[in-house]
Design an enzyme around this catalytic site. Structure first.
Site, PDB file in Angstrom:
ATOM      1  N   CYS A   2       0.858  -1.185   0.000  1.00 25.86           N
ATOM      2  CA  CYS A   2       0.000   0.000   0.000  1.00 25.86           C
ATOM      3  C   CYS A   2       0.896   1.237   0.000  1.00 25.86           C
ATOM      4  O   CYS A   2       2.072   1.165   0.333  1.00 25.86           O
ATOM      5  CB  CYS A   2      -0.864   0.029   1.254  1.00 25.86           C
ATOM      6  SG  CYS A   2      -1.787  -1.486   1.503  1.00 25.86           S
ATOM      7  N   ARG A  27       1.952   1.783  -6.483  1.00 24.56           N
ATOM      8  CA  ARG A  27       2.117   0.755  -5.437  1.00 24.56           C
ATOM      9  C   ARG A  27       0.875  -0.110  -5.278  1.00 24.56           C
ATOM     10  O   ARG A  27       0.895  -1.101  -4.572  1.00 24.56           O
ATOM     11  CB  ARG A  27       2.390   1.425  -4.080  1.00 24.56           C
ATOM     12  CG  ARG A  27       3.799   1.917  -3.924  1.00 24.56           C
ATOM     13  CD  ARG A  27       4.009   2.408  -2.513  1.00 24.56           C
ATOM     14  NE  ARG A  27       4.052   1.316  -1.553  1.00 24.56           N
ATOM     15  CZ  ARG A  27       5.135   0.667  -1.210  1.00 24.56           C
ATOM     16  NH1 ARG A  27       6.278   0.965  -1.777  1.00 24.56           N
ATOM     17  NH2 ARG A  27       5.096  -0.297  -0.319  1.00 24.56           N
ATOM     18  N   TRP A  77      -3.593  -1.741  -1.556  1.00 21.59           N
ATOM     19  CA  TRP A  77      -3.458  -2.954  -2.365  1.00 21.59           C
ATOM     20  C   TRP A  77      -3.835  -4.060  -1.399  1.00 21.59           C
ATOM     21  O   TRP A  77      -3.063  -4.420  -0.520  1.00 21.59           O
ATOM     22  CB  TRP A  77      -2.011  -3.076  -2.857  1.00 21.59           C
ATOM     23  CG  TRP A  77      -1.674  -4.320  -3.593  1.00 21.59           C
ATOM     24  CD1 TRP A  77      -1.017  -5.410  -3.107  1.00 21.59           C
ATOM     25  CD2 TRP A  77      -1.912  -4.600  -4.966  1.00 21.59           C
ATOM     26  NE1 TRP A  77      -0.856  -6.336  -4.093  1.00 21.59           N
ATOM     27  CE2 TRP A  77      -1.397  -5.878  -5.248  1.00 21.59           C
ATOM     28  CE3 TRP A  77      -2.547  -3.892  -5.994  1.00 21.59           C
ATOM     29  CZ2 TRP A  77      -1.483  -6.465  -6.503  1.00 21.59           C
ATOM     30  CZ3 TRP A  77      -2.615  -4.474  -7.247  1.00 21.59           C
ATOM     31  CH2 TRP A  77      -2.082  -5.755  -7.487  1.00 21.59           C
ATOM     32  N   ASN A 103       0.404  -0.161   6.210  1.00 23.40           N
ATOM     33  CA  ASN A 103       0.886  -0.961   5.088  1.00 23.40           C
ATOM     34  C   ASN A 103       1.574  -2.169   5.697  1.00 23.40           C
ATOM     35  O   ASN A 103       2.463  -2.008   6.527  1.00 23.40           O
ATOM     36  CB  ASN A 103       1.874  -0.125   4.262  1.00 23.40           C
ATOM     37  CG  ASN A 103       2.564  -0.946   3.191  1.00 23.40           C
ATOM     38  OD1 ASN A 103       2.080  -2.000   2.798  1.00 23.40           O
ATOM     39  ND2 ASN A 103       3.712  -0.466   2.740  1.00 23.40           N
ATOM     40  N   GLU A 486      11.314 -21.159 -17.386  1.00 22.43           N
ATOM     41  CA  GLU A 486      11.067 -19.765 -16.989  1.00 22.43           C
ATOM     42  C   GLU A 486      12.253 -18.874 -17.395  1.00 22.43           C
ATOM     43  O   GLU A 486      12.069 -17.741 -17.840  1.00 22.43           O
ATOM     44  CB  GLU A 486      10.798 -19.699 -15.473  1.00 22.43           C
ATOM     45  CG  GLU A 486      10.645 -18.318 -14.883  1.00 22.43           C
ATOM     46  CD  GLU A 486       9.519 -17.471 -15.485  1.00 22.43           C
ATOM     47  OE1 GLU A 486       8.716 -17.994 -16.273  1.00 22.43           O
ATOM     48  OE2 GLU A 486       9.492 -16.265 -15.188  1.00 22.43           O
ATOM     49  N   GLU A 493      11.366 -13.106 -24.132  1.00 23.01           N
ATOM     50  CA  GLU A 493      10.474 -11.943 -24.162  1.00 23.01           C
ATOM     51  C   GLU A 493      11.230 -10.623 -24.014  1.00 23.01           C
ATOM     52  O   GLU A 493      10.786  -9.596 -24.524  1.00 23.01           O
ATOM     53  CB  GLU A 493       9.312 -12.067 -23.160  1.00 23.01           C
ATOM     54  CG  GLU A 493       9.644 -11.957 -21.692  1.00 23.01           C
ATOM     55  CD  GLU A 493       8.383 -12.080 -20.808  1.00 23.01           C
ATOM     56  OE1 GLU A 493       8.526 -12.547 -19.671  1.00 23.01           O
ATOM     57  OE2 GLU A 493       7.283 -11.705 -21.247  1.00 23.01           O
ATOM     58  N   LYS A 608       0.800  -6.695 -20.348  1.00 21.93           N
ATOM     59  CA  LYS A 608       0.975  -7.235 -18.992  1.00 21.93           C
ATOM     60  C   LYS A 608      -0.110  -8.264 -18.679  1.00 21.93           C
ATOM     61  O   LYS A 608       0.173  -9.312 -18.118  1.00 21.93           O
ATOM     62  CB  LYS A 608       0.936  -6.093 -17.966  1.00 21.93           C
ATOM     63  CG  LYS A 608       1.072  -6.545 -16.521  1.00 21.93           C
ATOM     64  CD  LYS A 608       2.462  -7.086 -16.248  1.00 21.93           C
ATOM     65  CE  LYS A 608       2.595  -7.675 -14.862  1.00 21.93           C
ATOM     66  NZ  LYS A 608       3.726  -8.632 -14.783  1.00 21.93           N
TER      67      LYS A 608
HETATM   68  O1  M6R Z   1      -1.409 -12.703 -14.880  1.00 19.36           O
HETATM   69  P1  M6R Z   1      -0.985 -14.108 -15.235  1.00 19.36           P
HETATM   70  O2  M6R Z   1      -0.046 -14.703 -14.276  1.00 19.36           O
HETATM   71  O3  M6R Z   1      -2.166 -14.996 -15.483  1.00 19.36           O
HETATM   72  O4  M6R Z   1      -0.224 -13.946 -16.619  1.00 19.36           O
HETATM   73  C1  M6R Z   1       0.202 -15.067 -17.320  1.00 19.36           C
HETATM   74  C2  M6R Z   1       1.131 -14.709 -18.444  1.00 19.36           C
HETATM   75  O5  M6R Z   1       0.495 -13.869 -19.364  1.00 19.36           O
HETATM   76  C3  M6R Z   1       2.406 -14.021 -17.922  1.00 19.36           C
HETATM   77  O6  M6R Z   1       3.069 -14.810 -16.988  1.00 19.36           O
HETATM   78  C4  M6R Z   1       3.373 -13.741 -19.103  1.00 19.36           C
HETATM   79  O7  M6R Z   1       3.830 -14.942 -19.624  1.00 19.36           O
HETATM   80  C5  M6R Z   1       4.539 -12.852 -18.637  1.00 19.36           C
HETATM   81  N1  M6R Z   1       4.796 -11.844 -19.613  1.00 19.36           N
HETATM   82  C6  M6R Z   1       5.798 -13.626 -18.437  1.00 19.36           C
HETATM   83  O8  M6R Z   1       6.856 -12.811 -18.058  1.00 19.36           O
END
Ligand code: M6R
Length: 613
Positions: A2, A27, A77, A103, A486, A493, A608
């Protein structure tokens, strides 16, 4: 997580608070509120409206009385209680004079609330924070001034906090305190400020000071004085701040990704806080499935996308090893369309940082339609996934801004592994002493992640040395395999280079044909149980001319004879290693991308949160 702000002695108190809250929205922003205080009493306004919460708060404040010189503001948050206006801070005591903002997490809020209610206190929110207002109220009623009341109240609470309190019966004073969650004090002639982060008060204060753990600060218009929990005077550490607003919002880092990578120890600490109650029983307060329902589970299916999918893959190893429940992991977008089998006893867990990924929501809807109980693992309180699920476990990594997910991954692995331990406890599949050892080991991971973070320069040097390479393989075995996946996802990416994650043992069944001089093979080699096999895999790719980067533990002496570059990490229980081993791989991807002048916070073509199928 928060954002908090306070001001004493200002002529434009409300405007200062609202402006500061706008600057703290990065935040978290599910709700916001302010309290203004003076000899005439305490006035409060709160609003919950998701991303527009400060805007909505401004509307609530249009008729605010004027003339107040002391005030507190908070942008929330959520961790305990839904993101609704009644749970927005500030919280008041029974008389409405004392206002607090907080917070962090008060671990023993349940027992404290029970005691306070038995003494007649009336609670109006579903938060862990409100207990603070009532504890301070009791101490004030016993004759303590506000500083002493905050100090003695804190002696009874466990957990993490940055908090601030004001009381209309002691005007022109704010008392603040910190344990774990950040807090800074700022001064200007005749005005004293308080904030969780510098951006909130950057253009207001001319000098800044850091509050340390277990320090209490009394702020007045003329300045501040600080004491420790025993009441002894302490000096706050001056901060040298020469940031612009954007740099300040990124915590002084170049970008949000670096900030979020560095927040991983905190994300772990917050996610694991308050998860074990009396008799060492692991408990998820927010999860509404009963012990009997969990005991009856015969099969677990985890569904997720991207990074969350990799965290789910790690969890499969822990759930099967510790709880002896058959477990499978599916990509959300595949699960929905493959006519999945859901039998009595099937538990489906949807894992998602945002809780808004449509593929994962559709997969869990499909599972529910077929009669499964669904648990959501979400970083966002009251996300769509969390609302629709039968039960929820919240990771508490805080708002993640960078498109490339980092701190959410470690928080998801920690939460899911803790869940695996809870299942093991319920099913009696691990001796209690093993549960205890694993629980304590999990609590120690944050410190090991911090060690891995401290080696950033070593990783950057390896990325620089490999700057010209264009083909990358990431290999691992056991939980090193999802870690490799990962690592490859982060790498592709951010760098836009070809990067493939593979189970090391599977390489010889095809992809080995691609290995030639110039190819870089990154190998996660930290798990002792598969170490010899990994060394053989390294030899196979070395023999074909690849350059090898190994993620290896500090005590691994054999690795230097086979790897060209070594990224050292602290040794840990293998099941916990993904949370530590991913750190150099995140930094490796980041450093390579920076070398290519890419925007690391916003990689091309990506969003995102993916809300389309
Ligand atoms: O919000 P989520 O965890 O469901 O998102 C899943 C994917 O879209 C997310 O992890 C994506 O692969 C990221 N850009 C990875 O860094």
């Amino acid at each position: 997580m928060c954002g908090i702000i306070g001001v004493v002695g200002a002529s434009d108190t409300l405007a200062t608070l609202l402006e500061g809250l706008e600057r703290l929205e990065y935040r978290g922003y599910d709700s916001a509120g302010v309290a203004l205080s003076g000899a005439g009493g305490t006035w409060r306004a709160r609003a919950a409206a998701g991303t527009e919460s400060v805007l909505a708060l401004k509307l609530e404040c249009e008729d605010a009385p004027t003339g107040f010189r002391t005030g507190l503001g908070h942008t929330r948050w959520a961790t305990h209680g839904a993101p609704e206006a009644i749970n927005a801070h500030p919280h008041l005591d029974c008389a409405g004079n004392i206002a607090i903002i907080h917070n962090g997490i008060i671990e023993n809020h349940g027992e404290l609330q029970e005691e306070l209610e038995s003494r007649g206190h009336v609670f109006t929110s579903v938060t862990d924070s409100e207990v603070l207002a009532h504890l301070i109220e009791e101490a004030r009623a016993a004759g303590q001034d506000l500083t002493e009341a905050v100090r003695t109240s804190l002696l009874t609470v466990r957990g993490a906090f940055a908090l601030a309190a004001l009381d209309a019966t002691e005007p022109d004073v704010i008392v603040a305190a910190r344990r774990v969650s950040p807090l800074v004090v700022g001064t200007a002639p005749g005005v004293t400020y308080l904030a969780s982060d510098v951006p909130a008060i950057l253009d207001k204060a001319s000098a800044f000071y850091a509050v340390n753990d277990d320090e209490i600060v009394r702020l007045g218009p003329e300045g501040f004085r600080a004491i420790d929990l025993e009441g002894a005077p302490v000096r706050l550490r001056p901060l040298s701040i020469d940031w612009d607003l954007e740099t300040a919002q990124k915590g002084g880092y170049d970008d949000f990704m670096t900030k979020e990578i560095n927040e991983q120890p905190d994300a772990l600490r917050a996610t694991l806080l308050d998860r074990r109650h009396r008799d060492n029983v692991i408990t998820f307060d927010e999860m509404s499935l009963s012990d009997d329902e969990l005991r009856d589970v015969t099969r677990i299916v985890l569904v997720a996308a991207g990074t969350s999918y990799h965290a789910a893959l790690v969890a499969k190893y822990a759930i099967e090893r510790w709880a002896r429940v058959s477990c499978e992991v599916d990509i959300s977008s595949e699960y929905r369309y493959r006519d999945p089998v859901v039998e009595i006893g099937t538990l489906v867990i949807g894992v998602s940082q945002s809780g808004e990924t449509i593929d994962t929501i559709q997969a869990t809807r499909e599972a529910q339609r077929r009669g499964a109980h669904v648990v959501a693992v979400s970083n966002v309180v009251d996300s769509s996934l969390a609302r629709e699920a039968n039960a929820v476990i919240y990771t508490r990594a805080g708002l993640e801004v960078s498109v490339a997910s980092t701190k959410a991954f470690v928080a998801q692995v920690a939460a899911l592994e803790l869940f695996a331990l809870r299942l093991a406890q319920l099913r009696g599949t691990l001796p209690e002493r093993d549960v205890e050892a694993l629980y304590l080991g999990l609590q120690a991971v944050g410190a090991q992640v911090a060690v891995a973070l401290s080696r950033r320069d070593d990783v950057t040097a390896v990325a620089d040395a490999l700057a010209g390479a264009r083909d990358f393989f990431f290999l691992g075995r056991h939980v090193g395999f999802p870690t490799a996946l990962e690592g490859a996802l982060k790498f592709k990416e951010l760098t836009y280079l070809h990067a493939e994650g593979y189970p090391a043992g599977e390489l010889k069944h095809g992809p080995l044909a691609l290995i030639e001089p110039g190819v870089v093979v990154v190998v996660v080699a930290t798990d002792p149980s598969v170490h010899e096999k990994i060394l053989s895999n390294i030899s196979e790719v070395k023999a074909r001319g690849a350059s090898v980067v190994a993620v290896a533990t500090d005590d691994d002496e054999t690795i230097s004879s086979v790897a060209d570059f070594i990224l050292r990490v602290p040794a840990t229980e293998p099941m916990f290693s993904p949370m530590i081993d991913i750190v150099p791989l995140q930094i490796f991807a980041y450093a390579t991308a920076r070398g290519l002048h890419h925007n690391v916070d916003r990689p091309r073509n990506l969003a995102k949160t993916v809300t389309v199928e």
